[in-house]
Design a protein around this motif. Structure first.
Motif, PDB file in Angstrom:
ATOM      1  N   CYS A  30     -26.731  20.213  35.239  1.00 20.93           N
ATOM      2  CA  CYS A  30     -26.997  19.891  36.636  1.00 20.93           C
ATOM      3  C   CYS A  30     -28.357  19.219  36.706  1.00 20.93           C
ATOM      4  O   CYS A  30     -29.380  19.824  36.381  1.00 20.93           O
ATOM      5  CB  CYS A  30     -26.983  21.157  37.490  1.00 20.93           C
ATOM      6  N   ASP A  37     -26.026  18.056  41.988  1.00 24.08           N
ATOM      7  CA  ASP A  37     -26.857  18.865  42.877  1.00 24.08           C
ATOM      8  C   ASP A  37     -26.507  20.344  42.713  1.00 24.08           C
ATOM      9  O   ASP A  37     -25.493  20.703  42.128  1.00 24.08           O
ATOM     10  CB  ASP A  37     -26.700  18.423  44.332  1.00 24.08           C
ATOM     11  N   ILE A  38     -27.361  21.176  43.250  1.00 16.55           N
ATOM     12  CA  ILE A  38     -27.205  22.622  43.098  1.00 16.55           C
ATOM     13  C   ILE A  38     -25.973  23.139  43.826  1.00 16.55           C
ATOM     14  O   ILE A  38     -25.294  24.048  43.333  1.00 16.55           O
ATOM     15  CB  ILE A  38     -28.481  23.352  43.573  1.00 16.55           C
ATOM     16  N   LYS A  39     -25.664  22.580  44.969  1.00 18.56           N
ATOM     17  CA  LYS A  39     -24.483  23.012  45.712  1.00 18.56           C
ATOM     18  C   LYS A  39     -23.224  22.850  44.851  1.00 18.56           C
ATOM     19  O   LYS A  39     -22.399  23.750  44.745  1.00 18.56           O
ATOM     20  CB  LYS A  39     -24.349  22.222  47.009  1.00 18.56           C
ATOM     21  N   THR A  40     -23.099  21.698  44.212  1.00 15.50           N
ATOM     22  CA  THR A  40     -21.961  21.443  43.330  1.00 15.50           C
ATOM     23  C   THR A  40     -21.996  22.367  42.110  1.00 15.50           C
ATOM     24  O   THR A  40     -20.966  22.900  41.694  1.00 15.50           O
ATOM     25  CB  THR A  40     -21.951  19.968  42.877  1.00 15.50           C
ATOM     26  N   LYS A  85     -23.256  25.342  41.906  1.00 18.99           N
ATOM     27  CA  LYS A  85     -22.874  26.691  42.329  1.00 18.99           C
ATOM     28  C   LYS A  85     -21.352  26.809  42.453  1.00 18.99           C
ATOM     29  O   LYS A  85     -20.758  27.786  41.999  1.00 18.99           O
ATOM     30  CB  LYS A  85     -23.534  27.043  43.657  1.00 18.99           C
ATOM     31  N   ILE A  86     -20.732  25.793  43.037  1.00 18.30           N
ATOM     32  CA  ILE A  86     -19.267  25.794  43.165  1.00 18.30           C
ATOM     33  C   ILE A  86     -18.622  25.841  41.783  1.00 18.30           C
ATOM     34  O   ILE A  86     -17.672  26.587  41.548  1.00 18.30           O
ATOM     35  CB  ILE A  86     -18.790  24.573  43.980  1.00 18.30           C
ATOM     36  N   GLU A 103     -33.831  25.926  45.414  1.00 18.66           N
ATOM     37  CA  GLU A 103     -32.373  26.055  45.249  1.00 18.66           C
ATOM     38  C   GLU A 103     -32.010  26.343  43.800  1.00 18.66           C
ATOM     39  O   GLU A 103     -31.104  27.122  43.532  1.00 18.66           O
ATOM     40  CB  GLU A 103     -31.669  24.784  45.724  1.00 18.66           C
ATOM     41  N   GLU A 104     -32.705  25.705  42.879  1.00 18.14           N
ATOM     42  CA  GLU A 104     -32.424  25.890  41.467  1.00 18.14           C
ATOM     43  C   GLU A 104     -32.725  27.325  41.031  1.00 18.14           C
ATOM     44  O   GLU A 104     -31.941  27.951  40.325  1.00 18.14           O
ATOM     45  CB  GLU A 104     -33.221  24.899  40.612  1.00 18.14           C
ATOM     46  N   LEU A 114     -30.064  29.618  42.233  1.00 20.32           N
ATOM     47  CA  LEU A 114     -28.870  29.590  41.389  1.00 20.32           C
ATOM     48  C   LEU A 114     -29.067  30.462  40.144  1.00 20.32           C
ATOM     49  O   LEU A 114     -28.188  31.235  39.768  1.00 20.32           O
ATOM     50  CB  LEU A 114     -28.513  28.161  40.977  1.00 20.32           C
TER      51      LEU A 114
END
Length: 132
Positions: free
Chosen positions: A18, A45-48, A50-51, A70-71, A74
């Protein structure tokens, strides 16, 4: 399951990379494909990321840290066993600068390696091979 255990059973390790920089992600993915050592999943990105971590138990995570909040969040989710990767999965972080405070925080989260950006692909490659 560790990467070493995957080798013993003939399974291909899965690695999440990531990073917001396309060239870092794609260069690493190409390198891994060339040596045939793992399956690489990319996230920009972090959102992706995490998913992806909700559905896959990765054997290694390379995480580019830009701002850090955010990182770090995670990493904490993984270490607290709230996502599929095992809580002791090796995590390698790449960041532009390091402070004593950030170093202490990353070490407390059991980060395996810290790589400073910009970095040569060889540095990522050498670090990566230590975990395969």
């Amino acid at each position: 399951m560790s990467i070493e255990n995957n080798k013993n059973f003939g399974l291909v390790p899965s690695v999440l990379i990531c990073d917001s920089h396309y060239m870092t992600r794609s260069s690493f993915a190409l390198l891994a494909k060339e040596i045939g050592s793992c399956e690489v999943v990319e996230a920009s990105d972090i959102k992706t990321a995490k998913i992806k971590c909700e559905g896959v138990s990765f054997d290694l995570i390379l995480l580019g840290i830009d701002e850090g909040n955010e990182e770090i969040s995670l990493i904490k989710l993984i270490r607290d066993n709230h996502l599929l990767p095992q809580k002791d999965v090796p995590i390698i972080v790449m960041l532009k600068e390091i402070t004593l405070e950030k170093l202490t925080e990353l070490k407390s989260l059991n980060v395996a390696e810290i790589i400073l950006k910009p970095t040569r692909m060889k540095t990522i490659y050498d670090t990566f091979l230590r975990y395969l």
